[in-house]
Design a protein around this motif. Sequence first.
Motif, PDB file in Angstrom:
ATOM      1  N   HIS A   1       0.534   7.633   6.981  1.00  0.00           N
ATOM      2  CA  HIS A   1       1.714   7.857   7.814  1.00  0.00           C
ATOM      3  C   HIS A   1       1.674   9.195   8.537  1.00  0.00           C
ATOM      4  CE1 HIS A   1       3.440   4.305   5.935  1.00  0.00           C
ATOM      5  NE2 HIS A   1       3.178   4.819   4.749  1.00  0.00           N
ATOM      6  N   LEU A   2       1.013  10.186   7.953  1.00  0.00           N
ATOM      7  CA  LEU A   2       0.996  11.518   8.528  1.00  0.00           C
ATOM      8  C   LEU A   2      -0.441  11.989   8.713  1.00  0.00           C
ATOM      9  CD1 LEU A   2       3.825  13.273   6.462  1.00  0.00           C
ATOM     10  CD2 LEU A   2       3.992  12.313   8.753  1.00  0.00           C
ATOM     11  N   ILE A   3      -0.631  12.843   9.704  1.00  0.00           N
ATOM     12  CA  ILE A   3      -1.926  13.462   9.957  1.00  0.00           C
ATOM     13  C   ILE A   3      -1.846  14.896   9.443  1.00  0.00           C
ATOM     14  CG2 ILE A   3      -3.610  14.120  11.701  1.00  0.00           C
ATOM     15  CD1 ILE A   3      -2.599  11.866  13.435  1.00  0.00           C
TER      16      ILE A   3
ATOM     17  N   VAL B   1      -3.393  10.022  -9.685  1.00  0.00           N
ATOM     18  CA  VAL B   1      -3.800  10.333  -8.316  1.00  0.00           C
ATOM     19  C   VAL B   1      -2.809   9.646  -7.387  1.00  0.00           C
ATOM     20  CG1 VAL B   1      -5.635  10.201  -6.591  1.00  0.00           C
ATOM     21  CG2 VAL B   1      -6.207  10.486  -9.007  1.00  0.00           C
ATOM     22  N   ILE B   2      -2.174  10.402  -6.511  1.00  0.00           N
ATOM     23  CA  ILE B   2      -1.154   9.882  -5.600  1.00  0.00           C
ATOM     24  C   ILE B   2      -1.813   9.583  -4.257  1.00  0.00           C
ATOM     25  CG2 ILE B   2       1.071  10.326  -4.513  1.00  0.00           C
ATOM     26  CD1 ILE B   2       1.645  12.323  -6.732  1.00  0.00           C
ATOM     27  N   ASP B   3      -1.647   8.357  -3.800  1.00  0.00           N
ATOM     28  CA  ASP B   3      -2.158   7.947  -2.495  1.00  0.00           C
ATOM     29  C   ASP B   3      -1.097   8.275  -1.440  1.00  0.00           C
ATOM     30  OD1 ASP B   3      -3.403   6.846  -0.350  1.00  0.00           O
ATOM     31  OD2 ASP B   3      -3.531   4.810  -1.145  1.00  0.00           O
TER      32      ASP B   3
ATOM     33  N   THR C   1      -7.864   7.499   2.665  1.00  0.00           N
ATOM     34  CA  THR C   1      -6.533   8.082   2.804  1.00  0.00           C
ATOM     35  C   THR C   1      -6.466   9.379   2.009  1.00  0.00           C
ATOM     36  OG1 THR C   1      -5.771   6.742   0.924  1.00  0.00           O
ATOM     37  CG2 THR C   1      -5.414   5.858   3.139  1.00  0.00           C
ATOM     38  N   PRO C   2      -5.594  10.315   2.397  1.00  0.00           N
ATOM     39  CA  PRO C   2      -5.447  11.559   1.622  1.00  0.00           C
ATOM     40  C   PRO C   2      -4.936  11.270   0.212  1.00  0.00           C
ATOM     41  CG  PRO C   2      -4.483  11.780   3.807  1.00  0.00           C
ATOM     42  CD  PRO C   2      -4.788  10.330   3.627  1.00  0.00           C
ATOM     43  N   LYS C   3      -5.405  12.052  -0.730  1.00  0.00           N
ATOM     44  CA  LYS C   3      -5.031  11.891  -2.140  1.00  0.00           C
ATOM     45  C   LYS C   3      -4.500  13.223  -2.682  1.00  0.00           C
ATOM     46  CE  LYS C   3      -6.822   7.658  -2.579  1.00  0.00           C
ATOM     47  NZ  LYS C   3      -7.479   7.538  -1.260  1.00  0.00           N
ATOM     48  N   LEU C   4      -3.659  13.110  -3.706  1.00  0.00           N
ATOM     49  CA  LEU C   4      -3.137  14.274  -4.407  1.00  0.00           C
ATOM     50  C   LEU C   4      -3.374  14.067  -5.898  1.00  0.00           C
ATOM     51  CD1 LEU C   4      -1.558  16.969  -4.315  1.00  0.00           C
ATOM     52  CD2 LEU C   4       0.532  15.642  -4.649  1.00  0.00           C
ATOM     53  N   PHE C   5      -4.272  14.885  -6.477  1.00  0.00           N
ATOM     54  CA  PHE C   5      -4.528  14.841  -7.911  1.00  0.00           C
ATOM     55  C   PHE C   5      -3.434  15.640  -8.611  1.00  0.00           C
ATOM     56  CE2 PHE C   5      -8.442  13.273  -6.480  1.00  0.00           C
ATOM     57  CZ  PHE C   5      -9.166  12.772  -7.543  1.00  0.00           C
ATOM     58  N   LEU C   6      -2.745  14.955  -9.511  1.00  0.00           N
ATOM     59  CA  LEU C   6      -1.624  15.578 -10.214  1.00  0.00           C
ATOM     60  C   LEU C   6      -1.895  15.515 -11.713  1.00  0.00           C
ATOM     61  CD1 LEU C   6       1.113  16.844  -9.392  1.00  0.00           C
ATOM     62  CD2 LEU C   6       2.174  14.683  -9.996  1.00  0.00           C
ATOM     63  N   GLY C   7      -1.780  16.647 -12.375  1.00  0.00           N
ATOM     64  CA  GLY C   7      -2.001  16.703 -13.819  1.00  0.00           C
ATOM     65  C   GLY C   7      -1.021  17.663 -14.466  1.00  0.00           C
ATOM     66  N   GLY C   8      -0.749  17.423 -15.722  1.00  0.00           N
ATOM     67  CA  GLY C   8       0.171  18.290 -16.444  1.00  0.00           C
ATOM     68  C   GLY C   8       0.353  17.809 -17.865  1.00  0.00           C
TER      69      GLY C   8
ATOM     70  N   VAL D   1     -11.875  12.429   4.907  1.00  0.00           N
ATOM     71  CA  VAL D   1     -12.990  12.902   5.713  1.00  0.00           C
ATOM     72  C   VAL D   1     -12.966  12.170   7.045  1.00  0.00           C
ATOM     73  CG1 VAL D   1     -15.496  13.123   5.829  1.00  0.00           C
ATOM     74  CG2 VAL D   1     -14.312  13.360   3.633  1.00  0.00           C
ATOM     75  N   PRO D   2     -13.061  12.871   8.171  1.00  0.00           N
ATOM     76  CA  PRO D   2     -13.058  12.160   9.467  1.00  0.00           C
ATOM     77  C   PRO D   2     -14.263  11.252   9.589  1.00  0.00           C
ATOM     78  CG  PRO D   2     -13.653  14.473   9.740  1.00  0.00           C
ATOM     79  CD  PRO D   2     -13.194  14.318   8.325  1.00  0.00           C
TER      80      PRO D   2
END
Length: 343
Positions: free
Chosen positions: A163-165, A157-159, A115-122, A105-106
Amino acid sequence: MSYLKNCSHQWTQHAPFVPTWVRETPSPKVCPQPIPPVSPNPIFPSTATLQICTPLQFEKLGPNSVLVTVSIPAESIITLPTKALEIKMIRKNLKITQSRFFNCVPSEPGIPRDTPKLFLGGLVRKDIQYSEVVHQTSTTVAGVIKDFVVDIPISCVIDLGRHLIFPPIHYNQQTEYGFAKSTPLPSGFSSKDHMLSSDLTEFNTLSQQFYNQLPTCELLYSQINEMDDALDRLPLHGGPFEECTFTTLQEKMIILIQLRLTFPTRINPHNHCDHDKDHKHNRDDKHRNHDKECKYCHPKKDRCIDSKVVFNRISAILAKLTQIIKGPHVAPLLFEYKSMLLL
């Protein structure tokens, strides 16, 4: 309807004939089938604190895609339906059931920024083939091959770091607006005066909705390194002394996953030193422009001297040399000449 009674062509049909044995045959009893209970998604528990995984590799592949490599540890307890003598084969297959991207969120200056996160499940589908004892002697064991399939849930959850916008999230907005209203005042006020205000009986809004698009996820590579140990080993009665049976397995896995995230728009690299670089470039430009104006530099001091200053100093030195040639005061003038050269 009474008018139908006078119709000569009125036709009626009797009820169809039903045999007696059909009427006397009892209707079969149908047991209601139980409705299977609806269970929640077994991959994610109802309440859980998920672990944060730092990606092993995170790089930009193209203008709008990134490569993410992550290692996920997992542990589970598996109970076999029957007693097993030995595990013959375990086939594994990784399935990704959720890939949810959360952008940061800005925030304003002075407020912490996430920081952006990626929720990964499987899940990991495991097909376990094992042998079950059907007959044994003191030196031999005979058995059959059984098969058991189980799904092992995984989640993390991947942090994605700083590094990237990533493309920003556009938020829906709703704004209220009104119109001015002029109404006459009651008795007691001047007839020339009016009450100016907004109309409270109206409600006007302007709504804006942005339809953000989630990135697509592709599974490029997976590697599963596992160790399975029996927890309830019991000796095989009547069989060879070294043989044992078990039903419970403890499994530990290290799952290496490589994903490609593709966003609908460009991804820009984030550099914290942009401001410093701009300042350095501006400073270099100033020095470069100043160097264009200067033609001479002092050999000992790191500073530039304007051409007019050099000309004036040379003229002064020549004047002093003229005095040296004409007058007897040589030593003081030489000292003054040396000091002028060192300026």
